[in-house]
Design a protein around this motif. Structure first.
Motif, mmCIF file in Angstrom:
data_model
loop_
_atom_site.group_PDB
_atom_site.id
_atom_site.type_symbol
_atom_site.label_atom_id
_atom_site.label_comp_id
_atom_site.label_asym_id
_atom_site.label_seq_id
_atom_site.Cartn_x
_atom_site.Cartn_y
_atom_site.Cartn_z
ATOM 1 N N TYR A 191 0.809 -1.217 0.000
ATOM 2 C CA TYR A 191 0.000 0.000 0.000
ATOM 3 C C TYR A 191 0.843 1.268 0.000
ATOM 4 O O TYR A 191 0.334 2.350 -0.302
ATOM 5 N N ASP A 192 2.111 1.165 0.344
ATOM 6 C CA ASP A 192 2.994 2.322 0.334
ATOM 7 C C ASP A 192 3.922 2.338 -0.876
ATOM 8 O O ASP A 192 4.666 3.304 -1.068
ATOM 9 N N PRO B 187 2.883 -2.176 -7.483
ATOM 10 C CA PRO B 187 3.094 -2.188 -6.025
ATOM 11 C C PRO B 187 3.550 -3.553 -5.504
ATOM 12 O O PRO B 187 4.412 -3.628 -4.612
ATOM 13 N N SER B 188 2.988 -4.617 -6.049
ATOM 14 C CA SER B 188 3.379 -5.956 -5.598
ATOM 15 C C SER B 188 4.829 -6.256 -5.949
ATOM 16 O O SER B 188 5.571 -6.843 -5.144
#
Length: 343
Positions: free
Chosen positions: A178-179, A263-264
């Motif tokens: 999420y960051d 993001p992953s």
């Protein structure tokens, strides 16, 4: 040369009469960043205060600071110093399914539809609960978006793999999904060139693949032409990625087909290693490689690569030099095992 089609400026590294400098390109004009940000001597210096630097650059009027015509400049890899290439493999879902069907993976004796269904189930489960497949490329293999691609003197079946490049702007270690996007400076185009006959290692089969020699030859990562700041790319999952070989469309896909999204990939890669500003995460290549078409790169081929909003690469392929590296000069069996002399 073509400017990136974004609502804003793009950044890059340019050369004029042997001198390299960091620049801001807007339309067909390039501003030397050293003239407006005296502490910035290369693009990598911007990462120390990325957003503040971008705010300052948005206020620039190119005509007022002596911009140079883009056509008079050589375009180099955009981010200097060149960072590590962190590369995701087998990461476009449709591409994975095509490969699985082509190699008849899955239930033995099944009809033609079953291998695809088996591959889809396995792939989707890996996306839910598995890890991305990631390897690394070295900076010396990176070249510019308009530089020639040099075929190797040992190895053959040299292939293209167009990919979205994600430029890391902050040191990232053990970052959460999420960051993760907070660590992205911007985006670029990378063509991940591979000598397919150099991938397997029959002499030490237990080691499997040899990505070092297959992917890290000089010029095997044409990169750029620009670094497009993330603030000018509203949704990197909605970009069209296309590669043409001698004018024929070979790859054509959207970046929303990634098995593991950006993001992953950042979260996973940073769970293993420390990512540094200027490193480039390349996110995988869609279907349409030379392996799919049964057509590999030859002397004189021209590749044109585009990703919507990020500009255009145009690279000409040059044949092998014809001179074996000293390591291989008296090892004919090793040359043969690697696919023979380059061609």
């Amino acid at each position: 040369m073509e400017k990136a089609l974004v609502n804003g400026f793009v950044l890059g590294t340019f050369e004029h009469e042997g001198e390299e400098f960091p620049g801001l390109a807007l339309d067909d004009a390039v501003v030397d960043l050293r003239a407006v940000l005296p502490d910035v001597r290369r693009i990598g210096d911007l990462f120390a205060d990325w957003e503040a630097h971008l705010d300052a650059l948005e206020a620039i009027e190119p005509a007022a600071v002596g911009a140079r015509p883009l056509g008079e400049l050589r375009v180099l890899p955009p981010v200097q110093p060149v960072g590590t290439i962190i590369a995701a493999g087998a990461n476009y879902r449709e591409h994975i399914l095509q490969i699985s069907v082509a190699h008849r993976l899955g239930t033995e004796g099944a009809d033609e539809a079953q291998p695809r269904a088996d591959a889809a189930a396995e792939t989707d489960e890996r996306g839910r609960s598995g890890d991305p497949y990631v390897w690394t490329g070295i900076p010396s293999a990176v070249c510019g978006a308009y530089d020639d691609v040099q075929l190797p003197d040992v190895g053959a079946d040299v292939d293209w793999e167009l990919e979205l490049g994600v430029v890391i702007g902050r040191t990232a270690h053990r970052v959460g999904v999420y960051d993760a996007m907070d660590y992205v400076a911007g985006y670029t185009i990378v063509n991940d060139i591979t000598a397919r006959t150099l991938v397997p290692r029959g002499d030490i089969a237990m080691m499997g693949t040899d990505w070092f020699r297959a992917k890290n030859q000089p010029t095997f990562f044409p990169t750029g032409p620009y670094l497009v700041p993330a603030r000018f790319v509203p949704d990197p999952a909605k970009l069209r990625i296309q590669l043409r070989l001698n004018g024929a469309l070979m790859q054509d896909a959207d970046t929303d087909d990634l098995l593991f999204d950006i993001p992953s990939l950042i979260a996973y890669a940073s769970s293993v290693a420390v990512l540094r500003p200027g490193d480039i995460l390349i996110t995988g290549s869609p279907a349409g490689n030379g392996s799919h078409w049964g057509r590999f790169l030859r002397h004189g081929d021209v590749m044109e690569a585009t990703i919507s909003g990020l500009g255009v690469q145009r690279t000409v392929v040059r044949g092998p030099s014809g001179q074996l590296p000293p390591w291989y000069a008296d090892r004919p069996a090793a040359v043969a095992a690697a696919g023979g002399p380059g061609r």
